[in-house]
Design an enzyme around this catalytic site. Structure first.
Site, PDB file in Angstrom:
ATOM      1  N   GLU A  79      19.522 -14.654  -4.889  1.00 20.57           N
ATOM      2  CA  GLU A  79      18.242 -14.589  -5.616  1.00 20.57           C
ATOM      3  C   GLU A  79      17.051 -14.462  -4.671  1.00 20.57           C
ATOM      4  O   GLU A  79      15.914 -14.301  -5.126  1.00 20.57           O
ATOM      5  CB  GLU A  79      18.062 -15.844  -6.484  1.00 20.57           C
ATOM      6  CG  GLU A  79      19.131 -16.014  -7.561  1.00 20.57           C
ATOM      7  CD  GLU A  79      19.234 -14.818  -8.485  1.00 20.57           C
ATOM      8  OE1 GLU A  79      18.206 -14.407  -9.031  1.00 20.57           O
ATOM      9  OE2 GLU A  79      20.356 -14.291  -8.642  1.00 20.57           O
ATOM     10  N   PRO A 135      11.107  -6.971  -4.154  1.00 22.25           N
ATOM     11  CA  PRO A 135      10.325  -6.272  -5.178  1.00 22.25           C
ATOM     12  C   PRO A 135       8.906  -6.820  -5.313  1.00 22.25           C
ATOM     13  O   PRO A 135       8.047  -6.186  -5.912  1.00 22.25           O
ATOM     14  CB  PRO A 135      11.130  -6.522  -6.462  1.00 22.25           C
ATOM     15  CG  PRO A 135      12.512  -6.856  -6.010  1.00 22.25           C
ATOM     16  CD  PRO A 135      12.335  -7.575  -4.713  1.00 22.25           C
ATOM     17  N   ARG A 170      11.924   9.285  11.541  1.00 21.86           N
ATOM     18  CA  ARG A 170      11.736  10.736  11.520  1.00 21.86           C
ATOM     19  C   ARG A 170      10.320  11.156  11.876  1.00 21.86           C
ATOM     20  O   ARG A 170      10.069  12.330  12.127  1.00 21.86           O
ATOM     21  CB  ARG A 170      12.177  11.321  10.183  1.00 21.86           C
ATOM     22  CG  ARG A 170      11.414  10.833   8.990  1.00 21.86           C
ATOM     23  CD  ARG A 170      12.053  11.301   7.699  1.00 21.86           C
ATOM     24  NE  ARG A 170      11.978  12.752   7.515  1.00 21.86           N
ATOM     25  CZ  ARG A 170      10.851  13.419   7.278  1.00 21.86           C
ATOM     26  NH1 ARG A 170       9.712  12.780   7.197  1.00 21.86           N
ATOM     27  NH2 ARG A 170      10.868  14.728   7.128  1.00 21.86           N
ATOM     28  N   ASP A 228       5.696  17.710   5.487  1.00 20.07           N
ATOM     29  CA  ASP A 228       6.411  17.045   4.392  1.00 20.07           C
ATOM     30  C   ASP A 228       5.561  16.832   3.161  1.00 20.07           C
ATOM     31  O   ASP A 228       4.347  16.781   3.252  1.00 20.07           O
ATOM     32  CB  ASP A 228       6.826  15.629   4.811  1.00 20.07           C
ATOM     33  CG  ASP A 228       7.893  15.637   5.846  1.00 20.07           C
ATOM     34  OD1 ASP A 228       8.658  16.608   5.876  1.00 20.07           O
ATOM     35  OD2 ASP A 228       7.950  14.674   6.617  1.00 20.07           O
TER      36      ASP A 228
HETATM   37  C1  4H3 Z   1      13.947  -5.260  -1.892  1.00 19.71           C
HETATM   38  C2  4H3 Z   1      14.952  -6.227  -1.897  1.00 19.71           C
HETATM   39  C3  4H3 Z   1      14.609  -4.625  -4.082  1.00 19.71           C
HETATM   40  C4  4H3 Z   1      13.771  -4.455  -2.996  1.00 19.71           C
HETATM   41  C5  4H3 Z   1      15.743  -6.370  -3.026  1.00 19.71           C
HETATM   42  C6  4H3 Z   1      12.691  -3.425  -3.010  1.00 19.71           C
HETATM   43  C7  4H3 Z   1      17.893  -9.311  -3.195  1.00 19.71           C
HETATM   44  C8  4H3 Z   1      15.812  -9.337  -2.059  1.00 19.71           C
HETATM   45  C9  4H3 Z   1      17.066 -10.462  -3.713  1.00 19.71           C
HETATM   46  C10 4H3 Z   1      16.982  -8.451  -2.351  1.00 19.71           C
HETATM   47  C11 4H3 Z   1      16.199 -10.723  -2.558  1.00 19.71           C
HETATM   48  C12 4H3 Z   1      16.347 -10.143  -4.977  1.00 19.71           C
HETATM   49  N1  4H3 Z   1      15.553  -5.542  -4.080  1.00 19.71           N
HETATM   50  N2  4H3 Z   1      12.321  -2.937  -4.191  1.00 19.71           N
HETATM   51  N3  4H3 Z   1      16.717  -7.315  -3.158  1.00 19.71           N
HETATM   52  O1  4H3 Z   1      12.167  -3.068  -1.973  1.00 19.71           O
HETATM   53  O2  4H3 Z   1      16.949 -11.400  -1.600  1.00 19.71           O
HETATM   54  O3  4H3 Z   1      14.994  -9.973  -4.910  1.00 19.71           O
END
Ligand code: 4H3
Length: 246
Positions: A115, A88, A153, A168
């Site tokens: 985590e 994220p 794609r 698209d």
């Molecule tokens: C990517 C990975 C959301 C995204 C993710 C996204 C689990 C990454 C853990 C894994 C870490 C928490 N979540 N939004 N999760 O692209 O290993 O950050």
């Protein structure tokens, strides 16, 4: 042909790509998927890949060493590939980015679990960090599959209709126009008259007007970042006018 290398504790998840368009792309060798499991690179008896976080707190952290050894093995196979971590925290993965990645010959993705990964692996081994959206998932596997799908794609020959990726949503910074198929009347709703005739110029114009209109209605933020040509401005005005009449 793009080689996708993936470092993951759950290689079986990538079987999902064997269905549909991505499955055809694998069968026709437009893409190749190869996985490395960090568990195979552990040296401890229980093959653990995670440990408790320094400083305390909930959850576990993926240890650097097994991931690092897996990455080095993958790199020996795909020396040109950028090493990509999904989280994220990364930059936003968009259609534009998918288009850029579709020109690469190989990429290596690292799927985090728990985590996340030890920060020092991020600093030493990861070239780029990408996110598919502002939410947290239990692992990086799904975002990696999302990215591989969006990239695949776009490859020439991946879609049945040669230029359908060109039309698209987002391809031109606008949302897609509505689609209709038989029957002509369904649920007392008639398909738009212009689509039933063979006037291709009129159909093209209707679709552009709808694309502009749908974007204006549903994603006005996209219009703020895009200059409209004189014709596009005229068509959007017409759409807005017709909206207000009904
Ligand atoms: C990517 C990975 C959301 C995204 C993710 C996204 C689990 C990454 C853990 C894994 C870490 C928490 N979540 N939004 N999760 O692209 O290993 O950050």
């Amino acid at each position: 042909m793009i080689d996708f290398g993936i470092i993951t504790l759950f290689p079986e998840m990538f079987g999902a790509l064997e269905s549909g368009i991505t499955g055809q792309a694998i069968a026709h060798e437009l893409i190749r998927i190869k996985t490395w499991n960090p568990r195979a690179y552990t040296h401890n008896k229980h093959r653990t890949v995670d440990d408790r976080p320094y400083g305390g707190g909930p959850g576990m952290v993926m240890q650097a060493q097994p991931l690092c050894d897996a990455i080095h093995t993958a790199k020996a196979d795909f020396p040109q590939a950028k090493i990509i971590y999904v989280s994220p925290t990364g930059k936003s993965f968009t259609q534009q980015v998918a288009k850029e990645f579709s020109t690469k010959s190989s990429m290596i993705f690292v799927a985090g679990r728990y985590e996340g990964i030890d920060e020092r692996l991020l600093l030493t081994e990861i070239d780029e960090e990408w996110s598919i959206g502002d939410y947290v998932l239990t692992g990086g596997e799904l975002p990696i599959m999302v990215m591989i799908d969006a990239i695949t794609r776009l490859l020439p020959g991946a879609l049945g209709d040669a230029d359908s990726a060109d039309q698209d949503s987002f391809a031109h910074g606008l949302l897609d126009h509505p689609h209709y198929t038989r029957p002509e009347i369904w649920a007392n709703l008639k398909a738009p008259e212009v689509l039933l005739g063979g006037d291709h110029k009129a159909i093209c114009e209707w679709r552009l007007k709808q694309s502009l209109g749908q974007t204006w209605l549903k994603r006005p933020d996209l219009l703020k970042n895009r200059q409209l040509s004189a014709i596009e401005q005229k068509l959007l005005k017409k759409f807005i006018n017709e909206c207000q009449k009904t």
